[in-house]
Motif scaffolding. Structure first.
Motif, PDB file in Angstrom:
ATOM      1  N   SER A 196       0.808  -1.218   0.000  1.00  0.00           N
ATOM      2  CA  SER A 196       0.000   0.000   0.000  1.00  0.00           C
ATOM      3  C   SER A 196       0.840   1.266   0.000  1.00  0.00           C
ATOM      4  CB  SER A 196      -0.926   0.016   1.227  1.00  0.00           C
ATOM      5  OG  SER A 196      -0.160  -0.067   2.427  1.00  0.00           O
ATOM      6  N   ASN A 197       2.143   1.170   0.205  1.00  0.00           N
ATOM      7  CA  ASN A 197       2.958   2.375   0.261  1.00  0.00           C
ATOM      8  C   ASN A 197       3.210   2.922  -1.138  1.00  0.00           C
ATOM      9  OD1 ASN A 197       4.622  -0.058  -0.063  1.00  0.00           O
ATOM     10  ND2 ASN A 197       6.345   1.403  -0.201  1.00  0.00           N
ATOM     11  N   PRO A 198       3.221   4.237  -1.291  1.00  0.00           N
ATOM     12  CA  PRO A 198       3.483   4.833  -2.602  1.00  0.00           C
ATOM     13  C   PRO A 198       4.945   4.658  -3.006  1.00  0.00           C
ATOM     14  CG  PRO A 198       2.327   6.363  -1.142  1.00  0.00           C
ATOM     15  CD  PRO A 198       2.809   5.239  -0.292  1.00  0.00           C
ATOM     16  N   VAL A 199       5.215   4.967  -4.257  1.00  0.00           N
ATOM     17  CA  VAL A 199       6.579   4.893  -4.768  1.00  0.00           C
ATOM     18  C   VAL A 199       7.419   5.990  -4.111  1.00  0.00           C
ATOM     19  CG1 VAL A 199       8.015   5.089  -6.830  1.00  0.00           C
ATOM     20  CG2 VAL A 199       5.810   3.924  -6.956  1.00  0.00           C
ATOM     21  N   GLY A 200       8.619   5.623  -3.636  1.00  0.00           N
ATOM     22  CA  GLY A 200       9.533   6.587  -3.025  1.00  0.00           C
ATOM     23  C   GLY A 200       9.475   6.632  -1.505  1.00  0.00           C
ATOM     24  N   VAL A 201       8.488   5.964  -0.902  1.00  0.00           N
ATOM     25  CA  VAL A 201       8.390   5.929   0.561  1.00  0.00           C
ATOM     26  C   VAL A 201       9.207   4.745   1.076  1.00  0.00           C
ATOM     27  CG1 VAL A 201       6.838   5.713   2.533  1.00  0.00           C
ATOM     28  CG2 VAL A 201       6.122   7.024   0.513  1.00  0.00           C
ATOM     29  N   GLN A 202      10.240   5.026   1.853  1.00  0.00           N
ATOM     30  CA  GLN A 202      11.164   3.969   2.287  1.00  0.00           C
ATOM     31  C   GLN A 202      10.533   3.109   3.379  1.00  0.00           C
ATOM     32  OE1 GLN A 202      14.957   5.397   3.630  1.00  0.00           O
ATOM     33  NE2 GLN A 202      15.824   3.338   3.900  1.00  0.00           N
ATOM     34  N   LEU A 203      10.634   1.781   3.170  1.00  0.00           N
ATOM     35  CA  LEU A 203      10.203   0.803   4.157  1.00  0.00           C
ATOM     36  C   LEU A 203      11.346  -0.113   4.577  1.00  0.00           C
ATOM     37  CD1 LEU A 203       6.726  -0.350   2.756  1.00  0.00           C
ATOM     38  CD2 LEU A 203       7.172   1.359   4.520  1.00  0.00           C
ATOM     39  N   TYR A 204      12.365  -0.219   3.777  1.00  0.00           N
ATOM     40  CA  TYR A 204      13.462  -1.153   4.043  1.00  0.00           C
ATOM     41  C   TYR A 204      14.783  -0.386   3.986  1.00  0.00           C
ATOM     42  CZ  TYR A 204       9.570  -4.089   2.578  1.00  0.00           C
ATOM     43  OH  TYR A 204       8.327  -4.661   2.457  1.00  0.00           O
ATOM     44  N   SER A 205      15.694  -0.790   4.859  1.00  0.00           N
ATOM     45  CA  SER A 205      16.984  -0.103   4.954  1.00  0.00           C
ATOM     46  C   SER A 205      17.920  -0.586   3.847  1.00  0.00           C
ATOM     47  CB  SER A 205      17.622  -0.366   6.322  1.00  0.00           C
ATOM     48  OG  SER A 205      17.842  -1.753   6.510  1.00  0.00           O
ATOM     49  N   ARG A 206      18.664   0.352   3.294  1.00  0.00           N
ATOM     50  CA  ARG A 206      19.652   0.055   2.269  1.00  0.00           C
ATOM     51  C   ARG A 206      20.965   0.708   2.689  1.00  0.00           C
ATOM     52  NH1 ARG A 206      16.257  -3.245   1.188  1.00  0.00           N
ATOM     53  NH2 ARG A 206      14.844  -3.143  -0.601  1.00  0.00           N
ATOM     54  N   SER A 207      22.068  -0.002   2.540  1.00  0.00           N
ATOM     55  CA  SER A 207      23.380   0.503   2.922  1.00  0.00           C
ATOM     56  C   SER A 207      24.349   0.325   1.771  1.00  0.00           C
ATOM     57  CB  SER A 207      23.916  -0.217   4.172  1.00  0.00           C
ATOM     58  OG  SER A 207      24.045  -1.616   3.915  1.00  0.00           O
ATOM     59  N   GLY A 208      25.321   1.220   1.679  1.00  0.00           N
ATOM     60  CA  GLY A 208      26.335   1.138   0.638  1.00  0.00           C
ATOM     61  C   GLY A 208      26.643   2.512   0.081  1.00  0.00           C
ATOM     62  N   PHE A 209      27.567   2.573  -0.853  1.00  0.00           N
ATOM     63  CA  PHE A 209      27.983   3.822  -1.471  1.00  0.00           C
ATOM     64  C   PHE A 209      27.498   3.853  -2.934  1.00  0.00           C
ATOM     65  CE2 PHE A 209      31.087   2.818   1.797  1.00  0.00           C
ATOM     66  CZ  PHE A 209      31.112   3.983   2.537  1.00  0.00           C
ATOM     67  N   ASN A 210      27.181   5.073  -3.354  1.00  0.00           N
ATOM     68  CA  ASN A 210      26.740   5.288  -4.742  1.00  0.00           C
ATOM     69  C   ASN A 210      25.604   4.337  -5.133  1.00  0.00           C
ATOM     70  OD1 ASN A 210      28.767   7.264  -5.076  1.00  0.00           O
ATOM     71  ND2 ASN A 210      30.250   5.704  -5.706  1.00  0.00           N
ATOM     72  N   LEU A 211      24.580   4.272  -4.270  1.00  0.00           N
ATOM     73  CA  LEU A 211      23.478   3.349  -4.531  1.00  0.00           C
ATOM     74  C   LEU A 211      22.687   3.736  -5.794  1.00  0.00           C
ATOM     75  CD1 LEU A 211      22.113   2.812  -0.896  1.00  0.00           C
ATOM     76  CD2 LEU A 211      23.689   1.380  -2.223  1.00  0.00           C
ATOM     77  N   GLN A 212      22.510   5.047  -6.019  1.00  0.00           N
ATOM     78  CA  GLN A 212      21.749   5.476  -7.186  1.00  0.00           C
ATOM     79  C   GLN A 212      22.480   5.152  -8.481  1.00  0.00           C
ATOM     80  OE1 GLN A 212      18.709   6.553  -7.287  1.00  0.00           O
ATOM     81  NE2 GLN A 212      18.343   6.823  -5.088  1.00  0.00           N
ATOM     82  N   ALA A 213      23.796   5.393  -8.509  1.00  0.00           N
ATOM     83  CA  ALA A 213      24.578   5.092  -9.712  1.00  0.00           C
ATOM     84  C   ALA A 213      24.611   3.592  -9.983  1.00  0.00           C
ATOM     85  CB  ALA A 213      25.982   5.649  -9.571  1.00  0.00           C
ATOM     86  N   LYS A 214      24.724   2.796  -8.921  1.00  0.00           N
ATOM     87  CA  LYS A 214      24.734   1.351  -9.079  1.00  0.00           C
ATOM     88  C   LYS A 214      23.384   0.843  -9.576  1.00  0.00           C
ATOM     89  CE  LYS A 214      25.570  -2.913  -6.483  1.00  0.00           C
ATOM     90  NZ  LYS A 214      25.884  -3.480  -5.144  1.00  0.00           N
ATOM     91  N   ALA A 215      22.294   1.407  -9.056  1.00  0.00           N
ATOM     92  CA  ALA A 215      20.956   0.984  -9.487  1.00  0.00           C
ATOM     93  C   ALA A 215      20.710   1.376 -10.942  1.00  0.00           C
ATOM     94  CB  ALA A 215      19.909   1.602  -8.575  1.00  0.00           C
ATOM     95  N   GLN A 216      21.174   2.560 -11.321  1.00  0.00           N
ATOM     96  CA  GLN A 216      20.987   2.981 -12.713  1.00  0.00           C
ATOM     97  C   GLN A 216      21.727   2.069 -13.679  1.00  0.00           C
ATOM     98  OE1 GLN A 216      22.119   7.039 -13.377  1.00  0.00           O
ATOM     99  NE2 GLN A 216      21.328   7.091 -15.475  1.00  0.00           N
ATOM    100  N   ARG A 217      22.917   1.652 -13.300  1.00  0.00           N
ATOM    101  CA  ARG A 217      23.712   0.763 -14.152  1.00  0.00           C
ATOM    102  C   ARG A 217      23.100  -0.634 -14.219  1.00  0.00           C
ATOM    103  NH1 ARG A 217      27.849   1.559 -11.672  1.00  0.00           N
ATOM    104  NH2 ARG A 217      27.923  -0.294 -10.315  1.00  0.00           N
ATOM    105  N   ASN A 218      22.618  -1.147 -13.105  1.00  0.00           N
ATOM    106  CA  ASN A 218      22.048  -2.497 -13.084  1.00  0.00           C
ATOM    107  C   ASN A 218      20.652  -2.548 -13.719  1.00  0.00           C
ATOM    108  OD1 ASN A 218      24.360  -3.340 -11.766  1.00  0.00           O
ATOM    109  ND2 ASN A 218      23.451  -3.199  -9.720  1.00  0.00           N
ATOM    110  N   CYS A 219      19.887  -1.478 -13.561  1.00  0.00           N
ATOM    111  CA  CYS A 219      18.529  -1.468 -14.147  1.00  0.00           C
ATOM    112  C   CYS A 219      18.576  -1.414 -15.667  1.00  0.00           C
ATOM    113  CB  CYS A 219      17.741  -0.274 -13.609  1.00  0.00           C
ATOM    114  SG  CYS A 219      17.251  -0.432 -11.873  1.00  0.00           S
ATOM    115  N   ALA A 220      19.663  -0.902 -16.225  1.00  0.00           N
ATOM    116  CA  ALA A 220      19.772  -0.840 -17.688  1.00  0.00           C
ATOM    117  C   ALA A 220      19.868  -2.218 -18.316  1.00  0.00           C
ATOM    118  CB  ALA A 220      20.979   0.004 -18.074  1.00  0.00           C
TER     119      ALA A 220
END
Length: 234
Positions: free
Chosen positions: A163-187
């Motif tokens: 039921s949570n909208p997109v962008g509302v955090q429910l789970y913890s994420r740790s690491g460096f450059n998470l956005q850059a890594k996600a962009q590369r892997n999602c491609a």
């Protein structure tokens, strides 16, 4: 002064006499009109007289399907055309006749009460209805088969369970450059649906082993569950 006035008058007369007479061809030629007027007046016509309308109408016609007889230069052209057709089709053009097309279509008289009543009766209609009842087959409805477990992650079921909208955090994420890594892997995925299936199949949404959910909302690579929820609510 009179000389000056006579000069334009003489020039105008000369111009009028220089105009070429109008010429025409075919049935509008002066010769044809002269012969026609002379013949109508009952006078003799020298040369090739014209046929009267009565004489033209009395000329014998050819048999149906045959071409008119040509003479002179037209005969040569007709013979050459007939020879060319015979060489290409292997058939004598003179022997080819027009084939009449039979019109088998007829207007239906089903709207004519008198015509229909002559062919049908109450007894014949009752027999026809009974025959249709005997050939009629009633298919009983059966239960819809249940979906068997295929072992593949169902993103529709997951969208309806959250039921949570997109962008509302429910789970913890740790690491460096998470956005850059996600962009590369999602491609590497052809669509967000495929990325979400891969995300849920590898420990998601609690764990993000491939770095597809950097904001921790449980949706990988910008996947949006809203269309599935809207479809159920409508």
């Amino acid at each position: 002064m009179r000389v000056l006035l006579l000069v334009p008058a003489l020039a105008l007369a000369t111009a009028c006499t220089d105009v070429a007479p109008l010429t025409s061809t075919g049935f509008n030629t002066p010769e044809y009109q002269a012969q026609r007027e002379a013949q109508l007046a009952g006078q003799g016509v020298a040369g090739n007289p014209l046929l009267a309308p009565v004489e033209v109408s009395q000329q014998p016609l050819g048999a149906p399907g045959t071409a008119p007889v040509a003479t002179g230069e037209n005969a040569d052209i007709a013979n050459q055309t007939a020879a060319a057709l015979a060489s290409t089709s292997g058939q004598n053009p003179a022997a080819v006749t027009a084939v009449p097309v039979a019109n088998t279509g007829a207007i239906s008289d089903e709207q004519d009460f008198a015509a229909v009543s002559e062919r049908r009766s109450i007894e014949s209609d009752a027999a026809r209805v009974e025959q249709n009842r005997q050939t009629y087959e009633l298919v009983a409805p059966t239960a819809v088969p249940e979906r068997t477990a295929s072992g593949q992650t169902n993103i529709v079921q997951y969208a309806l369970s959250t039921s949570n909208p997109v962008g509302v955090q429910l789970y913890s994420r740790s690491g460096f450059n998470l956005q850059a890594k996600a962009q590369r892997n999602c491609a590497q995925f052809p669509s967000p649906d495929q990325a979400q299936i891969e995300f849920l199949s590898n420990g998601g949404p609690q764990r993000d082993r491939k770095g597809l959910d950097p904001d921790g909302d449980g949706y990988a690579c910008g996947w949006d569950p809203s269309p599935f929820r809207s479809a159920v609510s409508n």
